[in-house]
Design a protein around this motif. Structure first.
Motif, PDB file in Angstrom:
ATOM      1  N   VAL A  25       0.977  -1.138   0.239  1.00 28.28           N
ATOM      2  CA  VAL A  25       0.078   0.074   0.066  1.00 28.28           C
ATOM      3  C   VAL A  25       0.855   1.440   0.022  1.00 28.28           C
ATOM      4  N   THR A  26       2.078   1.057   0.731  1.00 24.83           N
ATOM      5  CA  THR A  26       2.881   2.486   0.720  1.00 24.83           C
ATOM      6  C   THR A  26       3.333   2.654  -0.691  1.00 24.83           C
ATOM      7  N   ASP A  27       3.616   1.699  -1.393  1.00 21.36           N
ATOM      8  CA  ASP A  27       4.268   2.180  -2.746  1.00 21.36           C
ATOM      9  C   ASP A  27       3.163   3.011  -3.302  1.00 21.36           C
ATOM     10  N   LEU A  28       1.865   2.874  -3.238  1.00 21.17           N
ATOM     11  CA  LEU A  28       0.887   3.474  -3.949  1.00 21.17           C
ATOM     12  C   LEU A  28       0.594   4.972  -3.228  1.00 21.17           C
ATOM     13  N   LEU A  29       0.787   5.009  -2.060  1.00 21.75           N
ATOM     14  CA  LEU A  29       0.832   6.271  -1.243  1.00 21.75           C
ATOM     15  C   LEU A  29       1.975   7.187  -0.946  1.00 21.75           C
ATOM     16  N   CYS A  30       3.050   6.568  -1.354  1.00 24.11           N
ATOM     17  CA  CYS A  30       4.202   7.321  -1.177  1.00 24.11           C
ATOM     18  C   CYS A  30       5.357   7.128  -2.209  1.00 24.11           C
ATOM     19  N   ASP A  31       5.887   5.926  -2.498  1.00 21.03           N
ATOM     20  CA  ASP A  31       7.059   5.670  -3.124  1.00 21.03           C
ATOM     21  C   ASP A  31       6.866   6.076  -4.595  1.00 21.03           C
ATOM     22  N   ARG A  32       5.794   5.859  -5.169  1.00 23.10           N
ATOM     23  CA  ARG A  32       5.648   6.155  -6.561  1.00 23.10           C
ATOM     24  C   ARG A  32       5.603   7.710  -6.912  1.00 23.10           C
ATOM     25  N   HIS A  33       5.484   8.460  -6.058  1.00 21.19           N
ATOM     26  CA  HIS A  33       5.334   9.984  -6.115  1.00 21.19           C
ATOM     27  C   HIS A  33       6.718  10.579  -6.198  1.00 21.19           C
ATOM     28  N   ASP A  34       6.487  11.862  -6.726  1.00 20.27           N
ATOM     29  CA  ASP A  34       7.908  12.615  -7.028  1.00 20.27           C
ATOM     30  C   ASP A  34       8.472  12.950  -5.639  1.00 20.27           C
ATOM     31  N   GLY A  35       9.662  12.474  -5.241  1.00 19.78           N
ATOM     32  CA  GLY A  35      10.262  12.528  -3.905  1.00 19.78           C
ATOM     33  C   GLY A  35      10.626  13.944  -3.484  1.00 19.78           C
ATOM     34  N   GLU A  36      10.622  14.962  -4.627  1.00 20.33           N
ATOM     35  CA  GLU A  36      10.738  16.305  -3.969  1.00 20.33           C
ATOM     36  C   GLU A  36       9.568  16.966  -3.815  1.00 20.33           C
ATOM     37  N   ARG A  37       8.397  16.388  -4.033  1.00 12.74           N
ATOM     38  CA  ARG A  37       7.272  17.247  -3.906  1.00 12.74           C
ATOM     39  C   ARG A  37       6.865  17.310  -2.611  1.00 12.74           C
ATOM     40  N   VAL A  38       6.274  18.343  -2.058  1.00 13.42           N
ATOM     41  CA  VAL A  38       5.756  18.388  -0.638  1.00 13.42           C
ATOM     42  C   VAL A  38       4.504  17.581  -0.206  1.00 13.42           C
ATOM     43  N   ALA A  39       4.525  16.633   0.384  1.00 11.28           N
ATOM     44  CA  ALA A  39       3.381  15.880   0.877  1.00 11.28           C
ATOM     45  C   ALA A  39       2.522  16.474   1.719  1.00 11.28           C
ATOM     46  N   PHE A  40       2.891  17.195   2.711  1.00 15.47           N
ATOM     47  CA  PHE A  40       2.081  17.982   3.702  1.00 15.47           C
ATOM     48  C   PHE A  40       2.808  18.823   4.559  1.00 15.47           C
ATOM     49  N   HIS A  41       2.011  19.890   4.764  1.00 13.78           N
ATOM     50  CA  HIS A  41       2.341  21.083   5.650  1.00 13.78           C
ATOM     51  C   HIS A  41       1.852  20.813   7.078  1.00 13.78           C
ATOM     52  N   TYR A  42       2.888  20.778   8.065  1.00 17.29           N
ATOM     53  CA  TYR A  42       2.484  20.338   9.456  1.00 17.29           C
ATOM     54  C   TYR A  42       2.653  21.563  10.382  1.00 17.29           C
ATOM     55  N   GLU A  43       1.566  21.832  11.238  1.00 17.52           N
ATOM     56  CA  GLU A  43       1.563  22.887  12.260  1.00 17.52           C
ATOM     57  C   GLU A  43       0.911  21.996  13.538  1.00 17.52           C
ATOM     58  N   ILE A 258      -2.822  19.498   4.371  1.00 22.02           N
ATOM     59  CA  ILE A 258      -2.512  20.254   5.477  1.00 22.02           C
ATOM     60  C   ILE A 258      -2.716  19.230   6.483  1.00 22.02           C
ATOM     61  N   VAL A 259      -1.625  19.268   7.592  1.00 14.59           N
ATOM     62  CA  VAL A 259      -1.889  18.437   8.797  1.00 14.59           C
ATOM     63  C   VAL A 259      -1.774  19.589  10.006  1.00 14.59           C
ATOM     64  N   TYR A 260      -2.928  19.743  10.499  1.00 18.86           N
ATOM     65  CA  TYR A 260      -3.134  20.780  11.593  1.00 18.86           C
ATOM     66  C   TYR A 260      -3.594  20.263  12.825  1.00 18.86           C
ATOM     67  N   ASN A 261      -2.477  20.280  13.779  1.00 18.14           N
ATOM     68  CA  ASN A 261      -2.873  19.701  15.105  1.00 18.14           C
ATOM     69  C   ASN A 261      -2.980  20.731  16.144  1.00 18.14           C
ATOM     70  N   ALA A 262      -3.939  21.478  16.197  1.00 19.92           N
ATOM     71  CA  ALA A 262      -4.459  22.411  17.399  1.00 19.92           C
ATOM     72  C   ALA A 262      -5.807  22.579  17.609  1.00 19.92           C
ATOM     73  N   PRO A 263      -6.340  22.952  18.837  1.00 18.08           N
ATOM     74  CA  PRO A 263      -7.858  23.024  18.856  1.00 18.08           C
ATOM     75  C   PRO A 263      -8.185  23.872  17.539  1.00 18.08           C
ATOM     76  N   PHE A 264      -9.667  23.717  17.266  1.00 17.78           N
ATOM     77  CA  PHE A 264     -10.236  24.701  16.345  1.00 17.78           C
ATOM     78  C   PHE A 264     -10.435  26.057  16.666  1.00 17.78           C
ATOM     79  N   SER A 265     -10.167  26.827  16.104  1.00 17.61           N
ATOM     80  CA  SER A 265     -10.656  28.283  16.065  1.00 17.61           C
ATOM     81  C   SER A 265     -11.050  28.884  14.706  1.00 17.61           C
ATOM     82  N   VAL A 266     -11.810  29.727  14.691  1.00 16.31           N
ATOM     83  CA  VAL A 266     -12.261  30.234  13.189  1.00 16.31           C
ATOM     84  C   VAL A 266     -11.040  31.139  12.755  1.00 16.31           C
ATOM     85  N   ALA A 267     -10.614  31.774  13.575  1.00 10.89           N
ATOM     86  CA  ALA A 267      -9.289  32.675  13.357  1.00 10.89           C
ATOM     87  C   ALA A 267      -8.242  32.000  12.722  1.00 10.89           C
ATOM     88  N   ASN A 268      -7.841  30.718  13.319  1.00 11.32           N
ATOM     89  CA  ASN A 268      -6.537  29.990  12.962  1.00 11.32           C
ATOM     90  C   ASN A 268      -7.047  29.471  11.487  1.00 11.32           C
TER      91      ASN A 268
END
Length: 545
Positions: A25-43, A258-268
């Protein structure tokens, strides 16, 4: 070529990808993609911000896969993951799937009782967690069993020496990358995800590799995630919509999310829209209702036009007035979507250009290509337009249907197929019009839908019953402007206890600590007796009023 023919071709292509064995499954979700491409932005809530490429995910998950392999994880092994949204979670599941293992998601708001049941029932022999959640594995003073570290290996991010766990990042040191991924077929399991039930324990939904075809169908047809999109689904990966479509779906397409791990707020939320130029956004109605309620206060922070192209909602019916608000203030409609843990999303107001239509007020849309949805009466017969009945999936005409049954629970599986193998029963009531647009009526069970989470009364009632003062209890959902529904508990006390605000708060804290922070009863009403049938079954529908 008509749109219908185009969609049939696209569905056939999705299916054909799984005709032959797959190098993980990881080949489909990761390995076959362009390694330089951003997968996710984390906060996260502490202000940490970092972007991860597909190449970095491949590197780290190859190392961690070998660490897991050294602990005995192999094809078919169950590995429970109790981690918040973040890089460790994503690296962990990719490593598990490299080995052909089965991921058992544990929502971080769960307490010891909920965690113990899922670990025991799934047969997980490894748990991956972090320091913030580690104590939940020790059980509680109320008598919830602890996870036995002699039987279940525990890996902890920032492990304490006192616990004796393997430290997550230390496990990467002096480890060579995994040499070979484990080949899987479309029928192999890669997830067991537990859904809430009304009259018993949570049920383990067995998710086969073939479900990826349906997940991709929704990402492309329902959400119209395109090359170059920045996708943000706010749902937590401890639940179906978040796991299937906030984590697996965007990885499958190789897009940036986007991977955003913080309490929900409208402003954020508005800030994230602007900082990362989010183009494609999905959330539960609760988020949109909150945005509408607070828009006047935050609208001034929108310093430049938003990049949003697509807005989607799932988890519970979306109020039409919220859609009208979005059209006015965000200059986009919100498209309502419907699905279940057992099958993913199946009825949608689709965003894909070949399927777009004028949204009909109150409709949750049409069937996703690859599925045929219909309505059955109480005799199990299909009915025509504008007749209310139960939503069913015609499995014989639904090539993307993947539900294989509940793990070790033939009785509950059979309830989904009361009229034979052809029709899968959703348990939800609806009708459809002459154009095939479905209109949600309600659930024909007692599941509570709160802020996008599906909550089963049984687990909540079990947690409440553990309190020393409680004699009997019944839990229902009651309407709430922001959350859709909230949990309300009717409680009969033991004779030596008297109702009080202090006791209500004590019971609430008990459930929060032992079960889950999202499942505790926000409203408690003490009563002398509960309404019951002659056979002694609680009549929750009378309590719902």
């Amino acid at each position: 070529m008509s749109n219908n023919v185009i969609n049939q071709v696209d569905v056939s292509q999705l299916i054909q990808q799984y005709d032959e064995p797959i190098s993980s499954v990881t080949d489909l979700l990761c390995d076959r993609h362009d390694g330089e491409r951003v997968a996710f932005h984390y906060e996260n809530a502490n202000g940490v911000k970092k972007s991860f490429t597909y190449g970095e995910l491949k590197h780290d998950s190859l190392l961690f896969a070998n660490a897991l392999k050294s602990l005995g994880v192999k094809k078919g092994s169950r590995v429970a993951v109790l981690l918040p949204k973040g890089p460790e979670l994503i690296i962990s599941v990719l490593a598990i799937w490299r080995l052909g293992g089965v991921h058992v998601p544990l929502f971080t708001a769960f307490g010891p009782q909920a965690i113990y049941y899922r670990v025991e029932n799934s047969g997980a022999d490894v748990i991956i967690t972090d320091a913030a959640n580690r104590s939940k594995l020790n059980g509680t003073t109320a008598g919830t069993d602890a996870i036995d570290p002699s039987k279940v290996k525990i890996i902890t991010v920032d492990a304490s020496e006192a616990d004796g766990d393997l430290d997550y990042w230390t496990s990467f040191k002096n480890v060579q990358p995994l040499e070979r991924n484990e080949v899987v077929t479309k029928d192999d399991l890669f997830v067991i995800l537990y859904t809430s039930g009304t009259t018993g324990h949570p049920k383990g939904v067995q998710v086969p590799v073939y479900a990826l075809a349906a997940f991709e169908g929704y990402m492309r047809f329902g959400l119209d995630v395109r090359e170059g999109d920045v996708f943000w689904n706010m749902a937590d990966p401890g639940w179906a919509y978040g796991l299937y479509y906030a984590l697996i779906g965007p990885l499958l397409l190789g897009e940036t999310f986007i991977v955003y791990n913080a309490p929900f707020s409208v402003a954020n939320t508005i800030r994230v829209f602007q900082d990362y130029k989010v183009t494609n956004f999905a959330a539960a109605p609760t988020a949109y209702r909150s945005m509408r309620a607070e828009w006047d206060e935050v609208a001034g922070s929108v310093t430049e036009p938003l990049s949003l192209r697509v807005l989607s909602s799932a988890g519970e019916p979306l109020n039409h007035d919220v859609i009208r608000w979005a059209e006015k203030n965000l200059e986009l409609p919100i498209y309502d979507h419907y699905g279940q843990t057992e099958q993913g999303m199946v009825i949608n107001n689709h965003h894909h250009p070949s399927l777009q239509h004028t949204c009909k007020p109150g409709s949750m849309g049409q069937a996703l290509p690859g599925f045929k949805a219909t309505i059955l009466n109480e005799q199990g017969e299909e009915v025509g337009p504008n007749v209310e009945g139960q939503i069913a999936i015609d499995t014989e005409q639904s090539p993307l249907f993947w539900f294989r049954g509940y793990y070790q629970n033939e009785e509950k599986t059979a309830e989904r197929f009361l009229y034979g193998n052809r029709y899968y029963l959703t348990g939800d009531d609806s009708s459809y019009d002459e154009d095939g647009f479905f209109y949600f009526s309600g659930r024909n069970d007692d599941i509570i839908s709160s802020a996008g989470y599906r909550i089963g009364p049984f687990e909540v009632e079990s947690a409440i019953m553990e309190h020393v003062a409680v004699s009997e209890t019944a839990v229902v959902g009651v309407p709430d402007e922001r959350r859709g529904e909230v949990v309300k508990a009717y409680i009969v006390l033991k004779s030596k206890y008297s109702p009080s605000d202090e006791l209500a708060k004590e019971i609430q804290l008990h459930v929060k600590g032992n079960l889950s922070a999202h499942e505790y009863p926000r409203i408690i009403e003490f009563v002398d007796a509960l309404p019951k049938t002659p056979s002694g079954k609680i009549q929750r529908f009378l309590l719902r009023g």
